[in-house]
Scaffold this motif. Structure first.
Motif, mmCIF file in Angstrom:
data_model
loop_
_atom_site.group_PDB
_atom_site.id
_atom_site.type_symbol
_atom_site.label_atom_id
_atom_site.label_comp_id
_atom_site.label_asym_id
_atom_site.label_seq_id
_atom_site.Cartn_x
_atom_site.Cartn_y
_atom_site.Cartn_z
ATOM 1 N N PRO A 225 1.506 0.025 3.382
ATOM 2 C CA PRO A 225 0.684 -1.101 2.930
ATOM 3 C C PRO A 225 0.972 -1.475 1.483
ATOM 4 C CG PRO A 225 -0.596 0.921 2.973
ATOM 5 C CD PRO A 225 0.725 1.235 3.612
ATOM 6 N N GLU A 226 0.909 -2.776 1.197
ATOM 7 C CA GLU A 226 1.060 -3.253 -0.170
ATOM 8 C C GLU A 226 -0.335 -3.395 -0.787
ATOM 9 O OE1 GLU A 226 3.330 -6.806 -0.255
ATOM 10 O OE2 GLU A 226 5.116 -5.895 0.656
ATOM 11 N N VAL A 227 -0.559 -2.681 -1.871
ATOM 12 C CA VAL A 227 -1.875 -2.682 -2.501
ATOM 13 C C VAL A 227 -1.716 -2.978 -3.982
ATOM 14 C CG1 VAL A 227 -3.983 -1.363 -2.922
ATOM 15 C CG2 VAL A 227 -2.645 -0.935 -0.855
ATOM 16 N N PHE A 228 -2.412 -3.995 -4.457
ATOM 17 C CA PHE A 228 -2.432 -4.271 -5.896
ATOM 18 C C PHE A 228 -3.386 -3.275 -6.550
ATOM 19 C CE2 PHE A 228 -4.609 -6.300 -9.491
ATOM 20 C CZ PHE A 228 -3.521 -6.486 -10.337
ATOM 21 N N ILE A 229 -2.915 -2.590 -7.573
ATOM 22 C CA ILE A 229 -3.694 -1.518 -8.188
ATOM 23 C C ILE A 229 -4.194 -1.940 -9.563
ATOM 24 C CG2 ILE A 229 -3.717 0.905 -8.880
ATOM 25 C CD1 ILE A 229 -3.185 0.483 -5.920
ATOM 26 N N GLU A 230 -5.491 -2.036 -9.698
ATOM 27 C CA GLU A 230 -6.114 -2.249 -11.005
ATOM 28 C C GLU A 230 -7.230 -1.227 -11.162
ATOM 29 O OE1 GLU A 230 -8.640 -5.504 -13.689
ATOM 30 O OE2 GLU A 230 -7.635 -6.145 -11.838
ATOM 31 N N PHE A 231 -7.086 -0.376 -12.176
ATOM 32 C CA PHE A 231 -8.082 0.649 -12.459
ATOM 33 C C PHE A 231 -8.875 0.281 -13.706
ATOM 34 C CE2 PHE A 231 -5.212 4.110 -10.415
ATOM 35 C CZ PHE A 231 -5.653 3.735 -9.161
ATOM 36 N N ARG A 232 -10.113 0.713 -13.739
ATOM 37 C CA ARG A 232 -10.947 0.650 -14.947
ATOM 38 C C ARG A 232 -11.335 2.080 -15.280
ATOM 39 N NH1 ARG A 232 -11.028 -4.321 -17.695
ATOM 40 N NH2 ARG A 232 -10.888 -5.974 -16.126
ATOM 41 N N HIS A 233 -10.509 2.697 -16.105
ATOM 42 C CA HIS A 233 -10.732 4.108 -16.406
ATOM 43 C C HIS A 233 -11.852 4.251 -17.432
ATOM 44 C CE1 HIS A 233 -9.889 8.294 -17.401
ATOM 45 N NE2 HIS A 233 -9.170 8.334 -16.295
ATOM 46 N N ALA A 234 -12.696 5.246 -17.240
ATOM 47 C CA ALA A 234 -13.853 5.436 -18.117
ATOM 48 C C ALA A 234 -13.455 5.683 -19.569
ATOM 49 C CB ALA A 234 -14.695 6.608 -17.607
ATOM 50 N N LYS A 235 -12.255 6.226 -19.805
ATOM 51 C CA LYS A 235 -11.853 6.592 -21.167
ATOM 52 C C LYS A 235 -10.935 5.571 -21.830
ATOM 53 C CE LYS A 235 -12.294 11.583 -20.370
ATOM 54 N NZ LYS A 235 -11.590 12.890 -20.353
ATOM 55 N N VAL A 236 -10.141 4.836 -21.032
ATOM 56 C CA VAL A 236 -9.151 3.941 -21.658
ATOM 57 C C VAL A 236 -9.233 2.507 -21.154
ATOM 58 C CG1 VAL A 236 -7.526 5.799 -22.169
ATOM 59 C CG2 VAL A 236 -7.378 4.589 -19.965
ATOM 60 N N GLY A 237 -10.127 2.228 -20.235
ATOM 61 C CA GLY A 237 -10.303 0.862 -19.776
ATOM 62 C C GLY A 237 -9.291 0.418 -18.730
ATOM 63 N N LYS A 238 -8.890 -0.845 -18.805
ATOM 64 C CA LYS A 238 -8.071 -1.476 -17.782
ATOM 65 C C LYS A 238 -6.666 -0.876 -17.714
ATOM 66 C CE LYS A 238 -6.431 -6.081 -16.368
ATOM 67 N NZ LYS A 238 -6.478 -7.535 -16.694
ATOM 68 N N MET A 239 -6.228 -0.577 -16.493
ATOM 69 C CA MET A 239 -4.884 -0.050 -16.256
ATOM 70 C C MET A 239 -4.313 -0.742 -15.016
ATOM 71 S SD MET A 239 -5.566 4.052 -16.837
ATOM 72 C CE MET A 239 -3.880 4.452 -17.295
ATOM 73 N N LEU A 240 -3.057 -1.169 -15.101
ATOM 74 C CA LEU A 240 -2.402 -1.863 -13.997
ATOM 75 C C LEU A 240 -1.190 -1.060 -13.535
ATOM 76 C CD1 LEU A 240 -2.444 -5.506 -15.410
ATOM 77 C CD2 LEU A 240 -4.068 -4.465 -13.814
ATOM 78 N N PHE A 241 -1.074 -0.891 -12.223
ATOM 79 C CA PHE A 241 0.029 -0.112 -11.666
ATOM 80 C C PHE A 241 0.685 -0.853 -10.508
ATOM 81 C CE2 PHE A 241 -2.727 3.205 -13.462
ATOM 82 C CZ PHE A 241 -1.809 3.995 -14.141
ATOM 83 N N ASP A 242 1.986 -0.623 -10.360
ATOM 84 C CA ASP A 242 2.721 -1.026 -9.162
ATOM 85 C C ASP A 242 2.920 0.231 -8.321
ATOM 86 O OD1 ASP A 242 3.073 -3.716 -9.974
ATOM 87 O OD2 ASP A 242 4.670 -3.075 -11.326
ATOM 88 N N LEU A 243 2.415 0.197 -7.098
ATOM 89 C CA LEU A 243 2.492 1.365 -6.229
ATOM 90 C C LEU A 243 3.725 1.296 -5.340
ATOM 91 C CD1 LEU A 243 1.402 3.924 -4.876
ATOM 92 C CD2 LEU A 243 -0.053 2.472 -3.455
ATOM 93 N N THR A 244 4.541 2.335 -5.394
ATOM 94 C CA THR A 244 5.706 2.460 -4.520
ATOM 95 C C THR A 244 5.555 3.734 -3.693
ATOM 96 O OG1 THR A 244 7.132 1.399 -6.179
ATOM 97 C CG2 THR A 244 8.226 2.620 -4.419
ATOM 98 N N THR A 245 5.629 3.604 -2.371
ATOM 99 C CA THR A 245 5.545 4.787 -1.513
ATOM 100 C C THR A 245 6.911 5.043 -0.888
ATOM 101 O OG1 THR A 245 4.849 3.488 0.423
ATOM 102 C CG2 THR A 245 3.121 4.387 -0.993
#
Length: 282
Positions: A225-245
């Protein structure tokens, strides 16, 4: 390829593999002097539990009726590995062979361990066909959870996504995030229909999570599956990732999931910051 070409390829494949097997390797007692190497057709037929005439027709490339069960016995008689077995089924039936499974915990090879180490700034997780987490690097522990302190029986990506509040809070698009993992999990579930572990796991997690029951009933299926990854980490805030499996080749059926910091974002520096905090804590 057309039917004639396919059956000719099947004939050549069977003949070649029969010639490779020494009688002693197949438990066949020595007899008269052999004019050709390998097993005789009647010996393969006996091991597979089919008639010599039927096997001869099969090896001659005739268009005859074949079943999954009989082809599996032929694969056993010819001592085929899993890739060769799949090739046999594609030539004979034009469909993949039913997936076999070995019920044991897979191990992460030294080569995979080095890959985890080398992907220093990319959170990376190695999971098995049940989505059990069997390997991870320090970046993954810094972003997600310290998997080492999670009881092994709970160290499953599906279980953690639906039972750990910190992971639900981490993903901005949590619904898409978990739906992607469930689509992959259902793909495995369909491949390994003979593994009772899946039914037991689904029953157990269904009791723990209403969200799981809701998403599972949607019946999405995807091996990658293709999933757009956007995290909001409690310590550093917004994080964007490209997921490759990446599917790890071999019989262990491992999957390597690499979260690469998106270009143009400051995610890579935030990963390093979180890792330094984790090292200080250790």
């Amino acid at each position: 390829m057309n039917t004639k070409e396919r059956l000719q390829a099947l004939s050549e494949f069977l003949t070649t593999h029969r010639a490779r097997i020494q009688p002693s390797e197949a438990g066949v007692l020595g007899g008269s002097r052999r004019r050709t190497p390998g097993l005789r057709r009647e010996e393969v037929a006996t091991i597979a539990g089919v008639s010599t005439t039927w096997y001869t027709w099969l090896e001659q490339g005739r268009d005859i009726k074949m079943s999954v069960q009989v082809l599996d016995r032929i694969a056993f008689a010819l001592q085929l590995n899993e890739d060769e077995r799949q090739y046999l089924f594609m030539l004979a039936l034009e469909q993949p062979a039913p997936t076999t499974f070995v019920d044991k915990i897979p191990t992460v090879s030294p080569a995979l361990t080095r890959i985890l180490t080398e992907l220093h700034d990319c959170p990376t997780i190695i999971s098995d066909r049940r989505c059990n987490i069997v390997g991870w690097n320090q970046a993954a522990a810094a972003i997600f959870l310290d998997f080492a302190i999670i009881p092994e029986e709970q160290r499953n990506m599906i279980w953690l996504l639906f039972t750990r509040k910190e992971l639900k809070a981490l993903a901005v698009n949590w619904h898409d995030f978990v739906k992607g993992f469930l689509a992959m999990f259902r793909s495995y579930y369909g491949q390994y229909v003979g593994d009772n572990w899946y039914s037991e796991f689904i029953e157990q997690i269904s009791k723990q999570s209403q969200d799981f029951r809701t998403f599972w009933n949607q019946s999405d299926v995807s091996s990658a599956p293709e999933v757009f990854i956007e995290f909001r980490h409690a310590k550093v805030g917004k994080m964007l990732f490209d997921l490759t499996t990446l599917q790890v080749q071999g019989r262990t059926d491992l999957r390597c999931s690499v979260y690469t910091p998106s270009p143009g974002s400051d995610t890579d520096s935030k990963v390093r910051l979180l890792m330094s905090k984790l090292e200080e804590h250790d």
